[in-house]
Design a protein around this motif. Sequence first.
Motif, PDB file in Angstrom:
ATOM      1  N   LEU A  99       0.837  -1.249  -0.187  1.00  0.00           N
ATOM      2  CA  LEU A  99      -0.148   0.045  -0.171  1.00  0.00           C
ATOM      3  C   LEU A  99       0.888   1.235   0.037  1.00  0.00           C
ATOM      4  O   LEU A  99       0.716   2.222  -0.709  1.00  0.00           O
ATOM      5  CB  LEU A  99      -0.846  -0.330   1.379  1.00  0.00           C
ATOM      6  CG  LEU A  99      -1.865   1.282   1.299  1.00  0.00           C
ATOM      7  CD1 LEU A  99      -2.706   1.049   0.060  1.00  0.00           C
ATOM      8  CD2 LEU A  99      -2.687   1.136   2.515  1.00  0.00           C
ATOM      9  N   PRO A 104      -0.423   6.884  -3.958  1.00  0.00           N
ATOM     10  CA  PRO A 104      -1.796   6.952  -3.745  1.00  0.00           C
ATOM     11  C   PRO A 104      -2.330   7.905  -4.455  1.00  0.00           C
ATOM     12  O   PRO A 104      -3.753   7.837  -4.669  1.00  0.00           O
ATOM     13  CB  PRO A 104      -1.705   7.423  -2.435  1.00  0.00           C
ATOM     14  CG  PRO A 104      -0.394   8.096  -1.789  1.00  0.00           C
ATOM     15  CD  PRO A 104       0.584   7.254  -2.712  1.00  0.00           C
ATOM     16  N   ASP A 148      -8.376   0.577 -13.071  1.00  0.00           N
ATOM     17  CA  ASP A 148      -8.929   1.969 -12.752  1.00  0.00           C
ATOM     18  C   ASP A 148      -9.042   2.248 -11.445  1.00  0.00           C
ATOM     19  O   ASP A 148      -9.717   3.327 -11.062  1.00  0.00           O
ATOM     20  CB  ASP A 148     -10.122   2.314 -13.640  1.00  0.00           C
ATOM     21  CG  ASP A 148      -9.758   2.346 -15.006  1.00  0.00           C
ATOM     22  OD1 ASP A 148      -8.760   2.622 -15.580  1.00  0.00           O
ATOM     23  OD2 ASP A 148     -10.679   1.513 -15.887  1.00  0.00           O
ATOM     24  N   ALA A 149      -8.690   1.604 -10.483  1.00  0.00           N
ATOM     25  CA  ALA A 149      -8.844   1.518  -8.924  1.00  0.00           C
ATOM     26  C   ALA A 149      -7.405   2.154  -8.174  1.00  0.00           C
ATOM     27  O   ALA A 149      -6.194   2.096  -8.820  1.00  0.00           O
ATOM     28  CB  ALA A 149      -8.924   0.243  -8.436  1.00  0.00           C
ATOM     29  N   TYR A 150      -7.735   3.132  -7.470  1.00  0.00           N
ATOM     30  CA  TYR A 150      -6.630   3.440  -6.514  1.00  0.00           C
ATOM     31  C   TYR A 150      -6.140   2.518  -5.576  1.00  0.00           C
ATOM     32  O   TYR A 150      -7.009   1.847  -4.998  1.00  0.00           O
ATOM     33  CB  TYR A 150      -7.019   4.934  -5.944  1.00  0.00           C
ATOM     34  CG  TYR A 150      -7.134   5.956  -6.984  1.00  0.00           C
ATOM     35  CD1 TYR A 150      -6.241   6.782  -7.269  1.00  0.00           C
ATOM     36  CD2 TYR A 150      -8.469   6.083  -7.780  1.00  0.00           C
ATOM     37  CE1 TYR A 150      -6.249   7.873  -8.220  1.00  0.00           C
ATOM     38  CE2 TYR A 150      -8.486   7.023  -8.684  1.00  0.00           C
ATOM     39  CZ  TYR A 150      -7.669   8.053  -8.850  1.00  0.00           C
ATOM     40  OH  TYR A 150      -7.636   8.997 -10.075  1.00  0.00           O
ATOM     41  N   HIS A 152      -5.624   2.447  -2.412  1.00  0.00           N
ATOM     42  CA  HIS A 152      -6.403   2.421  -1.183  1.00  0.00           C
ATOM     43  C   HIS A 152      -7.684   1.592  -1.447  1.00  0.00           C
ATOM     44  O   HIS A 152      -8.551   1.580  -0.287  1.00  0.00           O
ATOM     45  CB  HIS A 152      -6.667   3.726  -0.542  1.00  0.00           C
ATOM     46  CG  HIS A 152      -7.844   4.601  -1.127  1.00  0.00           C
ATOM     47  ND1 HIS A 152      -7.243   5.519  -2.316  1.00  0.00           N
ATOM     48  CD2 HIS A 152      -8.902   5.029  -1.077  1.00  0.00           C
ATOM     49  CE1 HIS A 152      -8.374   6.346  -2.417  1.00  0.00           C
ATOM     50  NE2 HIS A 152      -9.292   5.760  -1.938  1.00  0.00           N
ATOM     51  N   GLN A 153      -8.179   1.441  -2.853  1.00  0.00           N
ATOM     52  CA  GLN A 153      -9.491   0.920  -2.779  1.00  0.00           C
ATOM     53  C   GLN A 153      -9.064  -0.492  -3.071  1.00  0.00           C
ATOM     54  O   GLN A 153     -10.181  -1.422  -3.241  1.00  0.00           O
ATOM     55  CB  GLN A 153     -10.065   1.550  -4.229  1.00  0.00           C
ATOM     56  CG  GLN A 153     -10.487   2.790  -3.902  1.00  0.00           C
ATOM     57  CD  GLN A 153     -10.935   3.551  -5.267  1.00  0.00           C
ATOM     58  OE1 GLN A 153     -10.214   3.222  -6.284  1.00  0.00           O
ATOM     59  NE2 GLN A 153     -11.622   4.480  -5.169  1.00  0.00           N
TER      60      GLN A 153
END
Lengths: 319, 292
Positions: A99, A104, A148-150, A152-153
Motif C-alpha cells: 500500500l 496513492p 482503474d482503481a486507486y 487504497h481501494q
Amino acid sequence: MSAGTALVDIRGLTVDFGSLRAVDGVDLRLEAGERLGIVGESGSGKSVTMLALMQLVGAPGVVRADKLEFLGRDLLELSARERRAVIGRDMAMVFQDALSALNPSYTVGAQIAEVLREHLGLRGAAARARVLELLELVEIPDAKRRADAYPHQLSGGMNQRVMIAMAIACSPRLLIADEPTTALDVTIQAQIMALLLRLSTEQGMGLVMITHDLAVVAELTQRVAVMYAGQLVEEGAVPALFDAPRHPYTEALLAAIPEHNRGAARLQALPGIVPGAHDRPAGCLLAPRCAYAVERCRAERPPLAAGVRCFLPRGEPKP
Amino acid sequence: MAAAPASPWRESWRSFAANRGALAALGVFALIALAALLAPWLAPHDPVLQYRDHMLAPPMWADGGSRAFPLGTDELGRDMLSRLLWGGRISLGLGLASVLLSMLPGVLLGLVAAFHQHALAPVIMRVMDVMLALPSLLLAICVITVLGPGLANTAIAIAIGALPGFTRLARAAALAEIGRDYVTASRLAGAGTGRLMFAAVLPNCMAPLIVNASLSFSSAILSAAGLGFLGLGVQAPLAEWGTMLATARDYMERAGWVVTLPGLAILVSVLAVNLIGDGLRDALDPKLKRAA
C-alpha cells in the motif's frame, strides 16, 4: 552476455551509516534464473545489502565494494543516467508494504503504464493492453476494473499483486522481494509465493527473497544466505542447510520455528539482540549470544570458510 | 465504465459538499467573483467618473437617495456600486496573483529543499527563517518602498511575505512522502529527481497546499486592503476595497456608507474564503478521510 557472467556478483560490499557498519564485507553471487533467500533478524543488514545493489543507499550512507556487478557491468562505474536505465529495466523490487509502495495519487493501471512507457516506449492502447495482460498474469480477477482503481481501494493482497505486476512489467532479469508476504494473511501469502515461484521459473528471472521467515525460504529458494549483524554467517543449498545447519546462529533460527517446538512449554529463542554501533564485540559478532562460544570466539573474528563463519561449525557438511 | 471507482478528488468533493457552511461560502464567493468578473456589464457607471453635483449622495434606500446611484456616491461623486464591482476585480485579482506568486516558487523551493537535504536545504530554509522573522506587513512595506507602489508591486510584496509559509509546508509534506516506499520504487524504476518531485511526490502533497492557498488568499486580500489603507497599495483613481476605505475615512461620520460598504465587501469575501478553506481542510485531511 558470456556464459561465465553471473547475474549478480558482489565482493566485499560494505555500507556505513556514520559509525554504524550496516553491511560488513558481504560476498554474494547469483546465477541467472537462480533463487536465493537472504535470512536474518531485523537489523542484520539484509535489506541494506539489496538497497546497495540497487544503488538506493543515499546520504549519509556510504557504499564501498571491491566489485558490485550486475549482468557483468560494474554498477559503481556507471553514470547516474546509465545506471537508471540498467537498474530500472533489468532489476525490480517488490516491497513489504504494497500500500505504501504504490503512489496513492494515481490509479494502479496508470502506475504500471508509466513503467511501460519509460522503459519499453509503450503508449496509449498498446500500454493499456499490456497493463491488463500483466494484471491477469498476476491473477487479478476483473483486471479491467481493477486497473482503474486507486491503491487504497484494493486489498493488501491485491496491492501486492499489482506491485508484482509492476515489477515484472519489463521482464527484469532480477526480482528482489523484500519480505513480500509479511504484511499479508496466511492464505494470501501462499498464493503470492506460488505466483513468484511461477513467474521466476516461467521467465527465467533471478529472485532474491529477503525474509526472516524460514518457511518461505524453504519453499521458494534454491540457496540461502544467512546474515547476522551485517555479515554473511552461512551460505548453502536449501535442503542441506536446513537439515544440518552449521552455524550456531542458523541453528538457533531454525530452533526458533514454532513447529520445532511443538509440545515444549516455551519457544526456544536466541537471547539478546543484534549488536549496535557501539557494542560490537571484538571477536565473533555472535559470541555474546552463542551457547557454544569459547575463549577464541571472544578474542578473534572468524573468517567465512567453506560457507560458514564459525570456528566451531556444528555437525559436519553433508558429503 | 460501469462502476469505475471514485477518484480521490471526487471523494473529497463529496465530503466538502457535506459541509453546509463551506458549500454556502463557496456559493457566496462564486457570486462575488462572478460580479467582479462581469463588472464592465453590471456596473451602472464608470468607476472613476466624478459626478460633481452628487458628492456623498446616500444610498437609494436612505433619505435623499436616488435610483441613479443605488449604493450612493463617494466624496468625489463616484458611484459606489460601480467602484465596488470594479474594486472586486482588483482585490480578488490581487489575492489570486499573490497566492500564485508565492505558491509556485514556494512549492518549488520546498521540494528542492526536501530533495537536497544536505546541499540546498540549509540555505533555503535559513533564508525562509529570516523572512519569517520580519512581520509580514513590515516586509511588504519594505518591498513596496524599494519597488514603488502599484498594482503589480503590491502583489509581489504580499507574495514575498507568504513565501516562507508555502516553502515550509511543501518541504514538510514532501519529506513525509519521500520516506515512503513508492518513492523508492519509482527511483528504482529509473525516475530522475525532477520526475520524482513533480510526478511522484507533489500530487500527494497537494492537500495541505490547497488549504494553505485558500487561507492565504484571504489574508492576501486583507494585506492588500491594509496596504491600500496605508496609501502604499493600489493608487488612486483605481478602485480597490482597501484604498476606498482609506480615502473615505474622513467622511465616516457624515456618510457611513462610504466606509461601511467596502468594509462589508472585504468582510464577506474574506469570511467566505476562510470558510471554504476550513471545508477544504476537513475534506482533504488524510487523517479524517482514512477514519471515515
